[in-house]
Design a protein around this motif. Sequence first.
Motif, PDB file in Angstrom:
ATOM      1  N   ALA A  43       0.710  -1.027   0.047  1.00 37.09           N
ATOM      2  CA  ALA A  43       0.080  -0.417  -0.012  1.00 37.09           C
ATOM      3  C   ALA A  43       0.740   1.606   0.094  1.00 37.09           C
ATOM      4  O   ALA A  43       0.806   2.386  -0.565  1.00 37.09           O
ATOM      5  CB  ALA A  43      -0.971   0.009   1.009  1.00 37.09           C
ATOM      6  N   ALA A  44       1.609   1.241   0.125  1.00 38.59           N
ATOM      7  CA  ALA A  44       2.848   2.268   0.691  1.00 38.59           C
ATOM      8  C   ALA A  44       3.071   3.025  -1.095  1.00 38.59           C
ATOM      9  O   ALA A  44       3.612   3.927  -1.157  1.00 38.59           O
ATOM     10  CB  ALA A  44       4.471   1.982   0.891  1.00 38.59           C
ATOM     11  N   VAL A  45       2.779   2.145  -1.817  1.00 33.08           N
ATOM     12  CA  VAL A  45       2.502   3.066  -2.894  1.00 33.08           C
ATOM     13  C   VAL A  45       1.551   3.231  -4.292  1.00 33.08           C
ATOM     14  O   VAL A  45       1.034   4.279  -4.608  1.00 33.08           O
ATOM     15  CB  VAL A  45       4.074   2.913  -4.447  1.00 33.08           C
ATOM     16  CG1 VAL A  45       3.566   2.561  -5.821  1.00 33.08           C
ATOM     17  CG2 VAL A  45       5.145   2.097  -4.090  1.00 33.08           C
TER      18      VAL A  45
ATOM     19  N   VAL B 135      15.765   8.451  -6.823  1.00 32.10           N
ATOM     20  CA  VAL B 135      15.510   8.228  -7.662  1.00 32.10           C
ATOM     21  C   VAL B 135      14.297   8.437  -8.388  1.00 32.10           C
ATOM     22  O   VAL B 135      14.125   9.067  -9.537  1.00 32.10           O
ATOM     23  CB  VAL B 135      16.611   7.146  -8.683  1.00 32.10           C
ATOM     24  CG1 VAL B 135      16.083   6.410 -10.421  1.00 32.10           C
ATOM     25  CG2 VAL B 135      18.292   7.048  -8.004  1.00 32.10           C
ATOM     26  N   TRP B 136      13.519   7.257  -7.812  1.00 33.48           N
ATOM     27  CA  TRP B 136      12.066   7.146  -7.788  1.00 33.48           C
ATOM     28  C   TRP B 136      11.468   8.426  -8.028  1.00 33.48           C
ATOM     29  O   TRP B 136      10.444   8.472  -8.120  1.00 33.48           O
ATOM     30  CB  TRP B 136      11.983   5.907  -8.045  1.00 33.48           C
ATOM     31  CG  TRP B 136      12.385   5.114  -7.906  1.00 33.48           C
ATOM     32  CD1 TRP B 136      12.550   3.504  -7.096  1.00 33.48           C
ATOM     33  CD2 TRP B 136      11.982   4.366  -8.844  1.00 33.48           C
ATOM     34  NE1 TRP B 136      13.009   3.179  -7.157  1.00 33.48           N
ATOM     35  CE2 TRP B 136      13.112   2.581  -8.689  1.00 33.48           C
ATOM     36  CE3 TRP B 136      11.986   4.936 -10.067  1.00 33.48           C
ATOM     37  CZ2 TRP B 136      13.832   2.263  -9.654  1.00 33.48           C
ATOM     38  CZ3 TRP B 136      12.240   3.612 -11.740  1.00 33.48           C
ATOM     39  CH2 TRP B 136      13.392   2.357 -11.024  1.00 33.48           C
TER      40      TRP B 136
ATOM     41  N   SER C 162       6.528   5.352 -10.057  1.00 34.31           N
ATOM     42  CA  SER C 162       5.715   4.017  -8.845  1.00 34.31           C
ATOM     43  C   SER C 162       5.928   2.912  -8.837  1.00 34.31           C
ATOM     44  O   SER C 162       6.356   2.621  -7.948  1.00 34.31           O
ATOM     45  CB  SER C 162       3.891   4.256  -9.382  1.00 34.31           C
ATOM     46  OG  SER C 162       3.634   5.034  -8.743  1.00 34.31           O
ATOM     47  N   MET C 163       6.046   2.315 -10.288  1.00 34.04           N
ATOM     48  CA  MET C 163       6.637   0.657  -9.950  1.00 34.04           C
ATOM     49  C   MET C 163       8.207   0.048  -9.414  1.00 34.04           C
ATOM     50  O   MET C 163       7.788  -0.584  -8.812  1.00 34.04           O
ATOM     51  CB  MET C 163       6.786   0.466 -11.847  1.00 34.04           C
ATOM     52  CG  MET C 163       5.076   0.194 -12.616  1.00 34.04           C
ATOM     53  SD  MET C 163       5.191  -0.115 -13.962  1.00 34.04           S
ATOM     54  CE  MET C 163       3.136  -0.495 -14.591  1.00 34.04           C
ATOM     55  N   GLY C 164       8.449   1.392  -9.676  1.00 36.60           N
ATOM     56  CA  GLY C 164      10.412   1.039  -9.825  1.00 36.60           C
ATOM     57  C   GLY C 164       9.918   1.746  -7.766  1.00 36.60           C
ATOM     58  O   GLY C 164      10.530   0.292  -7.356  1.00 36.60           O
ATOM     59  N   ALA C 165       9.375   2.119  -7.537  1.00 34.85           N
ATOM     60  CA  ALA C 165      10.028   1.969  -6.145  1.00 34.85           C
ATOM     61  C   ALA C 165       9.454   0.889  -5.407  1.00 34.85           C
ATOM     62  O   ALA C 165       9.271   0.388  -3.944  1.00 34.85           O
ATOM     63  CB  ALA C 165       8.713   3.588  -5.332  1.00 34.85           C
TER      64      ALA C 165
ATOM     65  N   SER D  52      11.547  -1.814  -5.602  1.00 37.55           N
ATOM     66  CA  SER D  52      12.875  -1.709  -5.003  1.00 37.55           C
ATOM     67  C   SER D  52      12.502  -2.241  -3.412  1.00 37.55           C
ATOM     68  O   SER D  52      13.683  -2.077  -2.990  1.00 37.55           O
ATOM     69  CB  SER D  52      13.801  -0.209  -4.768  1.00 37.55           C
ATOM     70  OG  SER D  52      12.106   0.707  -4.519  1.00 37.55           O
ATOM     71  N   GLN D  53      11.440  -2.066  -3.394  1.00 39.89           N
ATOM     72  CA  GLN D  53      11.118  -1.916  -2.046  1.00 39.89           C
ATOM     73  C   GLN D  53      10.853  -3.522  -1.746  1.00 39.89           C
ATOM     74  O   GLN D  53      11.027  -4.141  -0.313  1.00 39.89           O
ATOM     75  CB  GLN D  53       9.250  -1.404  -1.166  1.00 39.89           C
ATOM     76  CG  GLN D  53       9.620  -1.207  -0.502  1.00 39.89           C
ATOM     77  CD  GLN D  53       7.870  -0.069   0.133  1.00 39.89           C
ATOM     78  OE1 GLN D  53       7.268  -0.552  -1.258  1.00 39.89           O
ATOM     79  NE2 GLN D  53       8.295   0.506   1.414  1.00 39.89           N
ATOM     80  N   VAL D  54      10.103  -4.126  -2.846  1.00 34.91           N
ATOM     81  CA  VAL D  54      10.380  -5.786  -2.194  1.00 34.91           C
ATOM     82  C   VAL D  54      11.108  -6.538  -2.243  1.00 34.91           C
ATOM     83  O   VAL D  54      11.897  -7.099  -1.887  1.00 34.91           O
ATOM     84  CB  VAL D  54       9.032  -6.302  -3.930  1.00 34.91           C
ATOM     85  CG1 VAL D  54       9.222  -8.019  -3.801  1.00 34.91           C
ATOM     86  CG2 VAL D  54       8.355  -5.535  -3.390  1.00 34.91           C
ATOM     87  N   ARG D  55      12.135  -6.296  -3.664  1.00 35.47           N
ATOM     88  CA  ARG D  55      14.009  -6.339  -3.324  1.00 35.47           C
ATOM     89  C   ARG D  55      13.656  -6.374  -1.576  1.00 35.47           C
ATOM     90  O   ARG D  55      14.779  -7.886  -1.189  1.00 35.47           O
ATOM     91  CB  ARG D  55      14.367  -6.107  -4.040  1.00 35.47           C
ATOM     92  CG  ARG D  55      14.385  -6.152  -5.695  1.00 35.47           C
ATOM     93  CD  ARG D  55      16.099  -6.052  -6.391  1.00 35.47           C
ATOM     94  NE  ARG D  55      15.169  -5.854  -8.120  1.00 35.47           N
ATOM     95  CZ  ARG D  55      14.485  -4.540  -8.654  1.00 35.47           C
ATOM     96  NH1 ARG D  55      14.724  -3.594  -8.249  1.00 35.47           N
ATOM     97  NH2 ARG D  55      13.857  -4.318  -9.763  1.00 35.47           N
TER      98      ARG D  55
END
Length: 325
Positions: free
Chosen positions: A17-19, A156-157, A308-311, A314-317
């Motif tokens: 949900a953070a994104v 960056v995002w 949004s997708m990049g954020a 990166s959070q999932v990684r």
Amino acid sequence: MNDQRSAAGAAAAEQAAAVAVPEAVSALGGAAGPARPKGRRAALAPVALVVAGGLSVQFGSAVAVLLMPRAGALGVVSLRLAVAALVMLIVCRPKLRGYSRADWGTVLAFGVAMGGMNTLFYQAADRIPLGAAVTLEVLGPLALSVIASRRLVNVVWAGLALGGVVLLSGGGFDRLDPVGAAYALGAGALWATYIVFSARTGRRFPQADGLALALVVAALLSLPLGILESGSKLLVPSTLGLGAAVALLSSVLPYTLELMALRRLPAPTFAILMSLEPAIAATAGFLILDQALSTTDALAIALVIGASMGAVRSQVRVGKRRDHA
């Protein structure tokens, strides 16, 4: 509506949900662990449900814009929230006993954030194109994701998203109508607040009870404003009918579709799919409202979607590294 979520599921949904989490889905306490579907068709089914939910939300918003000349922006918000609250109360039949003062404070804050977010968003959609309004609104959850992660890569995002906003504004929000842009940014800030309290509500209330009660709070807050702006216009049968359609398209139907999807779809994948909302909104604005996008506007929306997708990715990684540590 759905089975009560575990604490681990709630944490997973809150991370996603953070994104970008649509209205009220995170309030249900998170996604249950996704089942492993057999076959490509079964694997694509939850993705189709999420996309269908997104289409329903944004095309419902487009219908709401058509309704605004009859009922006003505040009147449309009132009709949407009132009908959605009524439907959710009938379906969920939430219990009112057994909750602490802190529980009620949480659901009250959730409802206030929900009502404010909808009110500001419809004020924005009344003044600027739907695609632009959703693009600016999604900056709120994106900012929350960047702040919560505290990772350099998310800067960056954030910069990519900022570039999209600069393109969208054409160097100044006067091209969009500065008041409408301000409303959209305000809706984004309340969306971030909404995300925080929706997750907390989901942990305190079973099933979708907290959502139903928060919708009642939001409807009670918006109704006086809608009545003050539109008065008896809200009681015209055709207006009531369109208002009910907006509620079903923008609230009840997408909530149901997304709940079904979240039972079989990883929360990070869900969040990435929800990052496509600005593009869906732009499409709905073009098809229903004849709001054509320039090449620059399309590029701006693409930049915000990419950010949004990049954020999310990166959070999932980071989450996977922590799990393996």
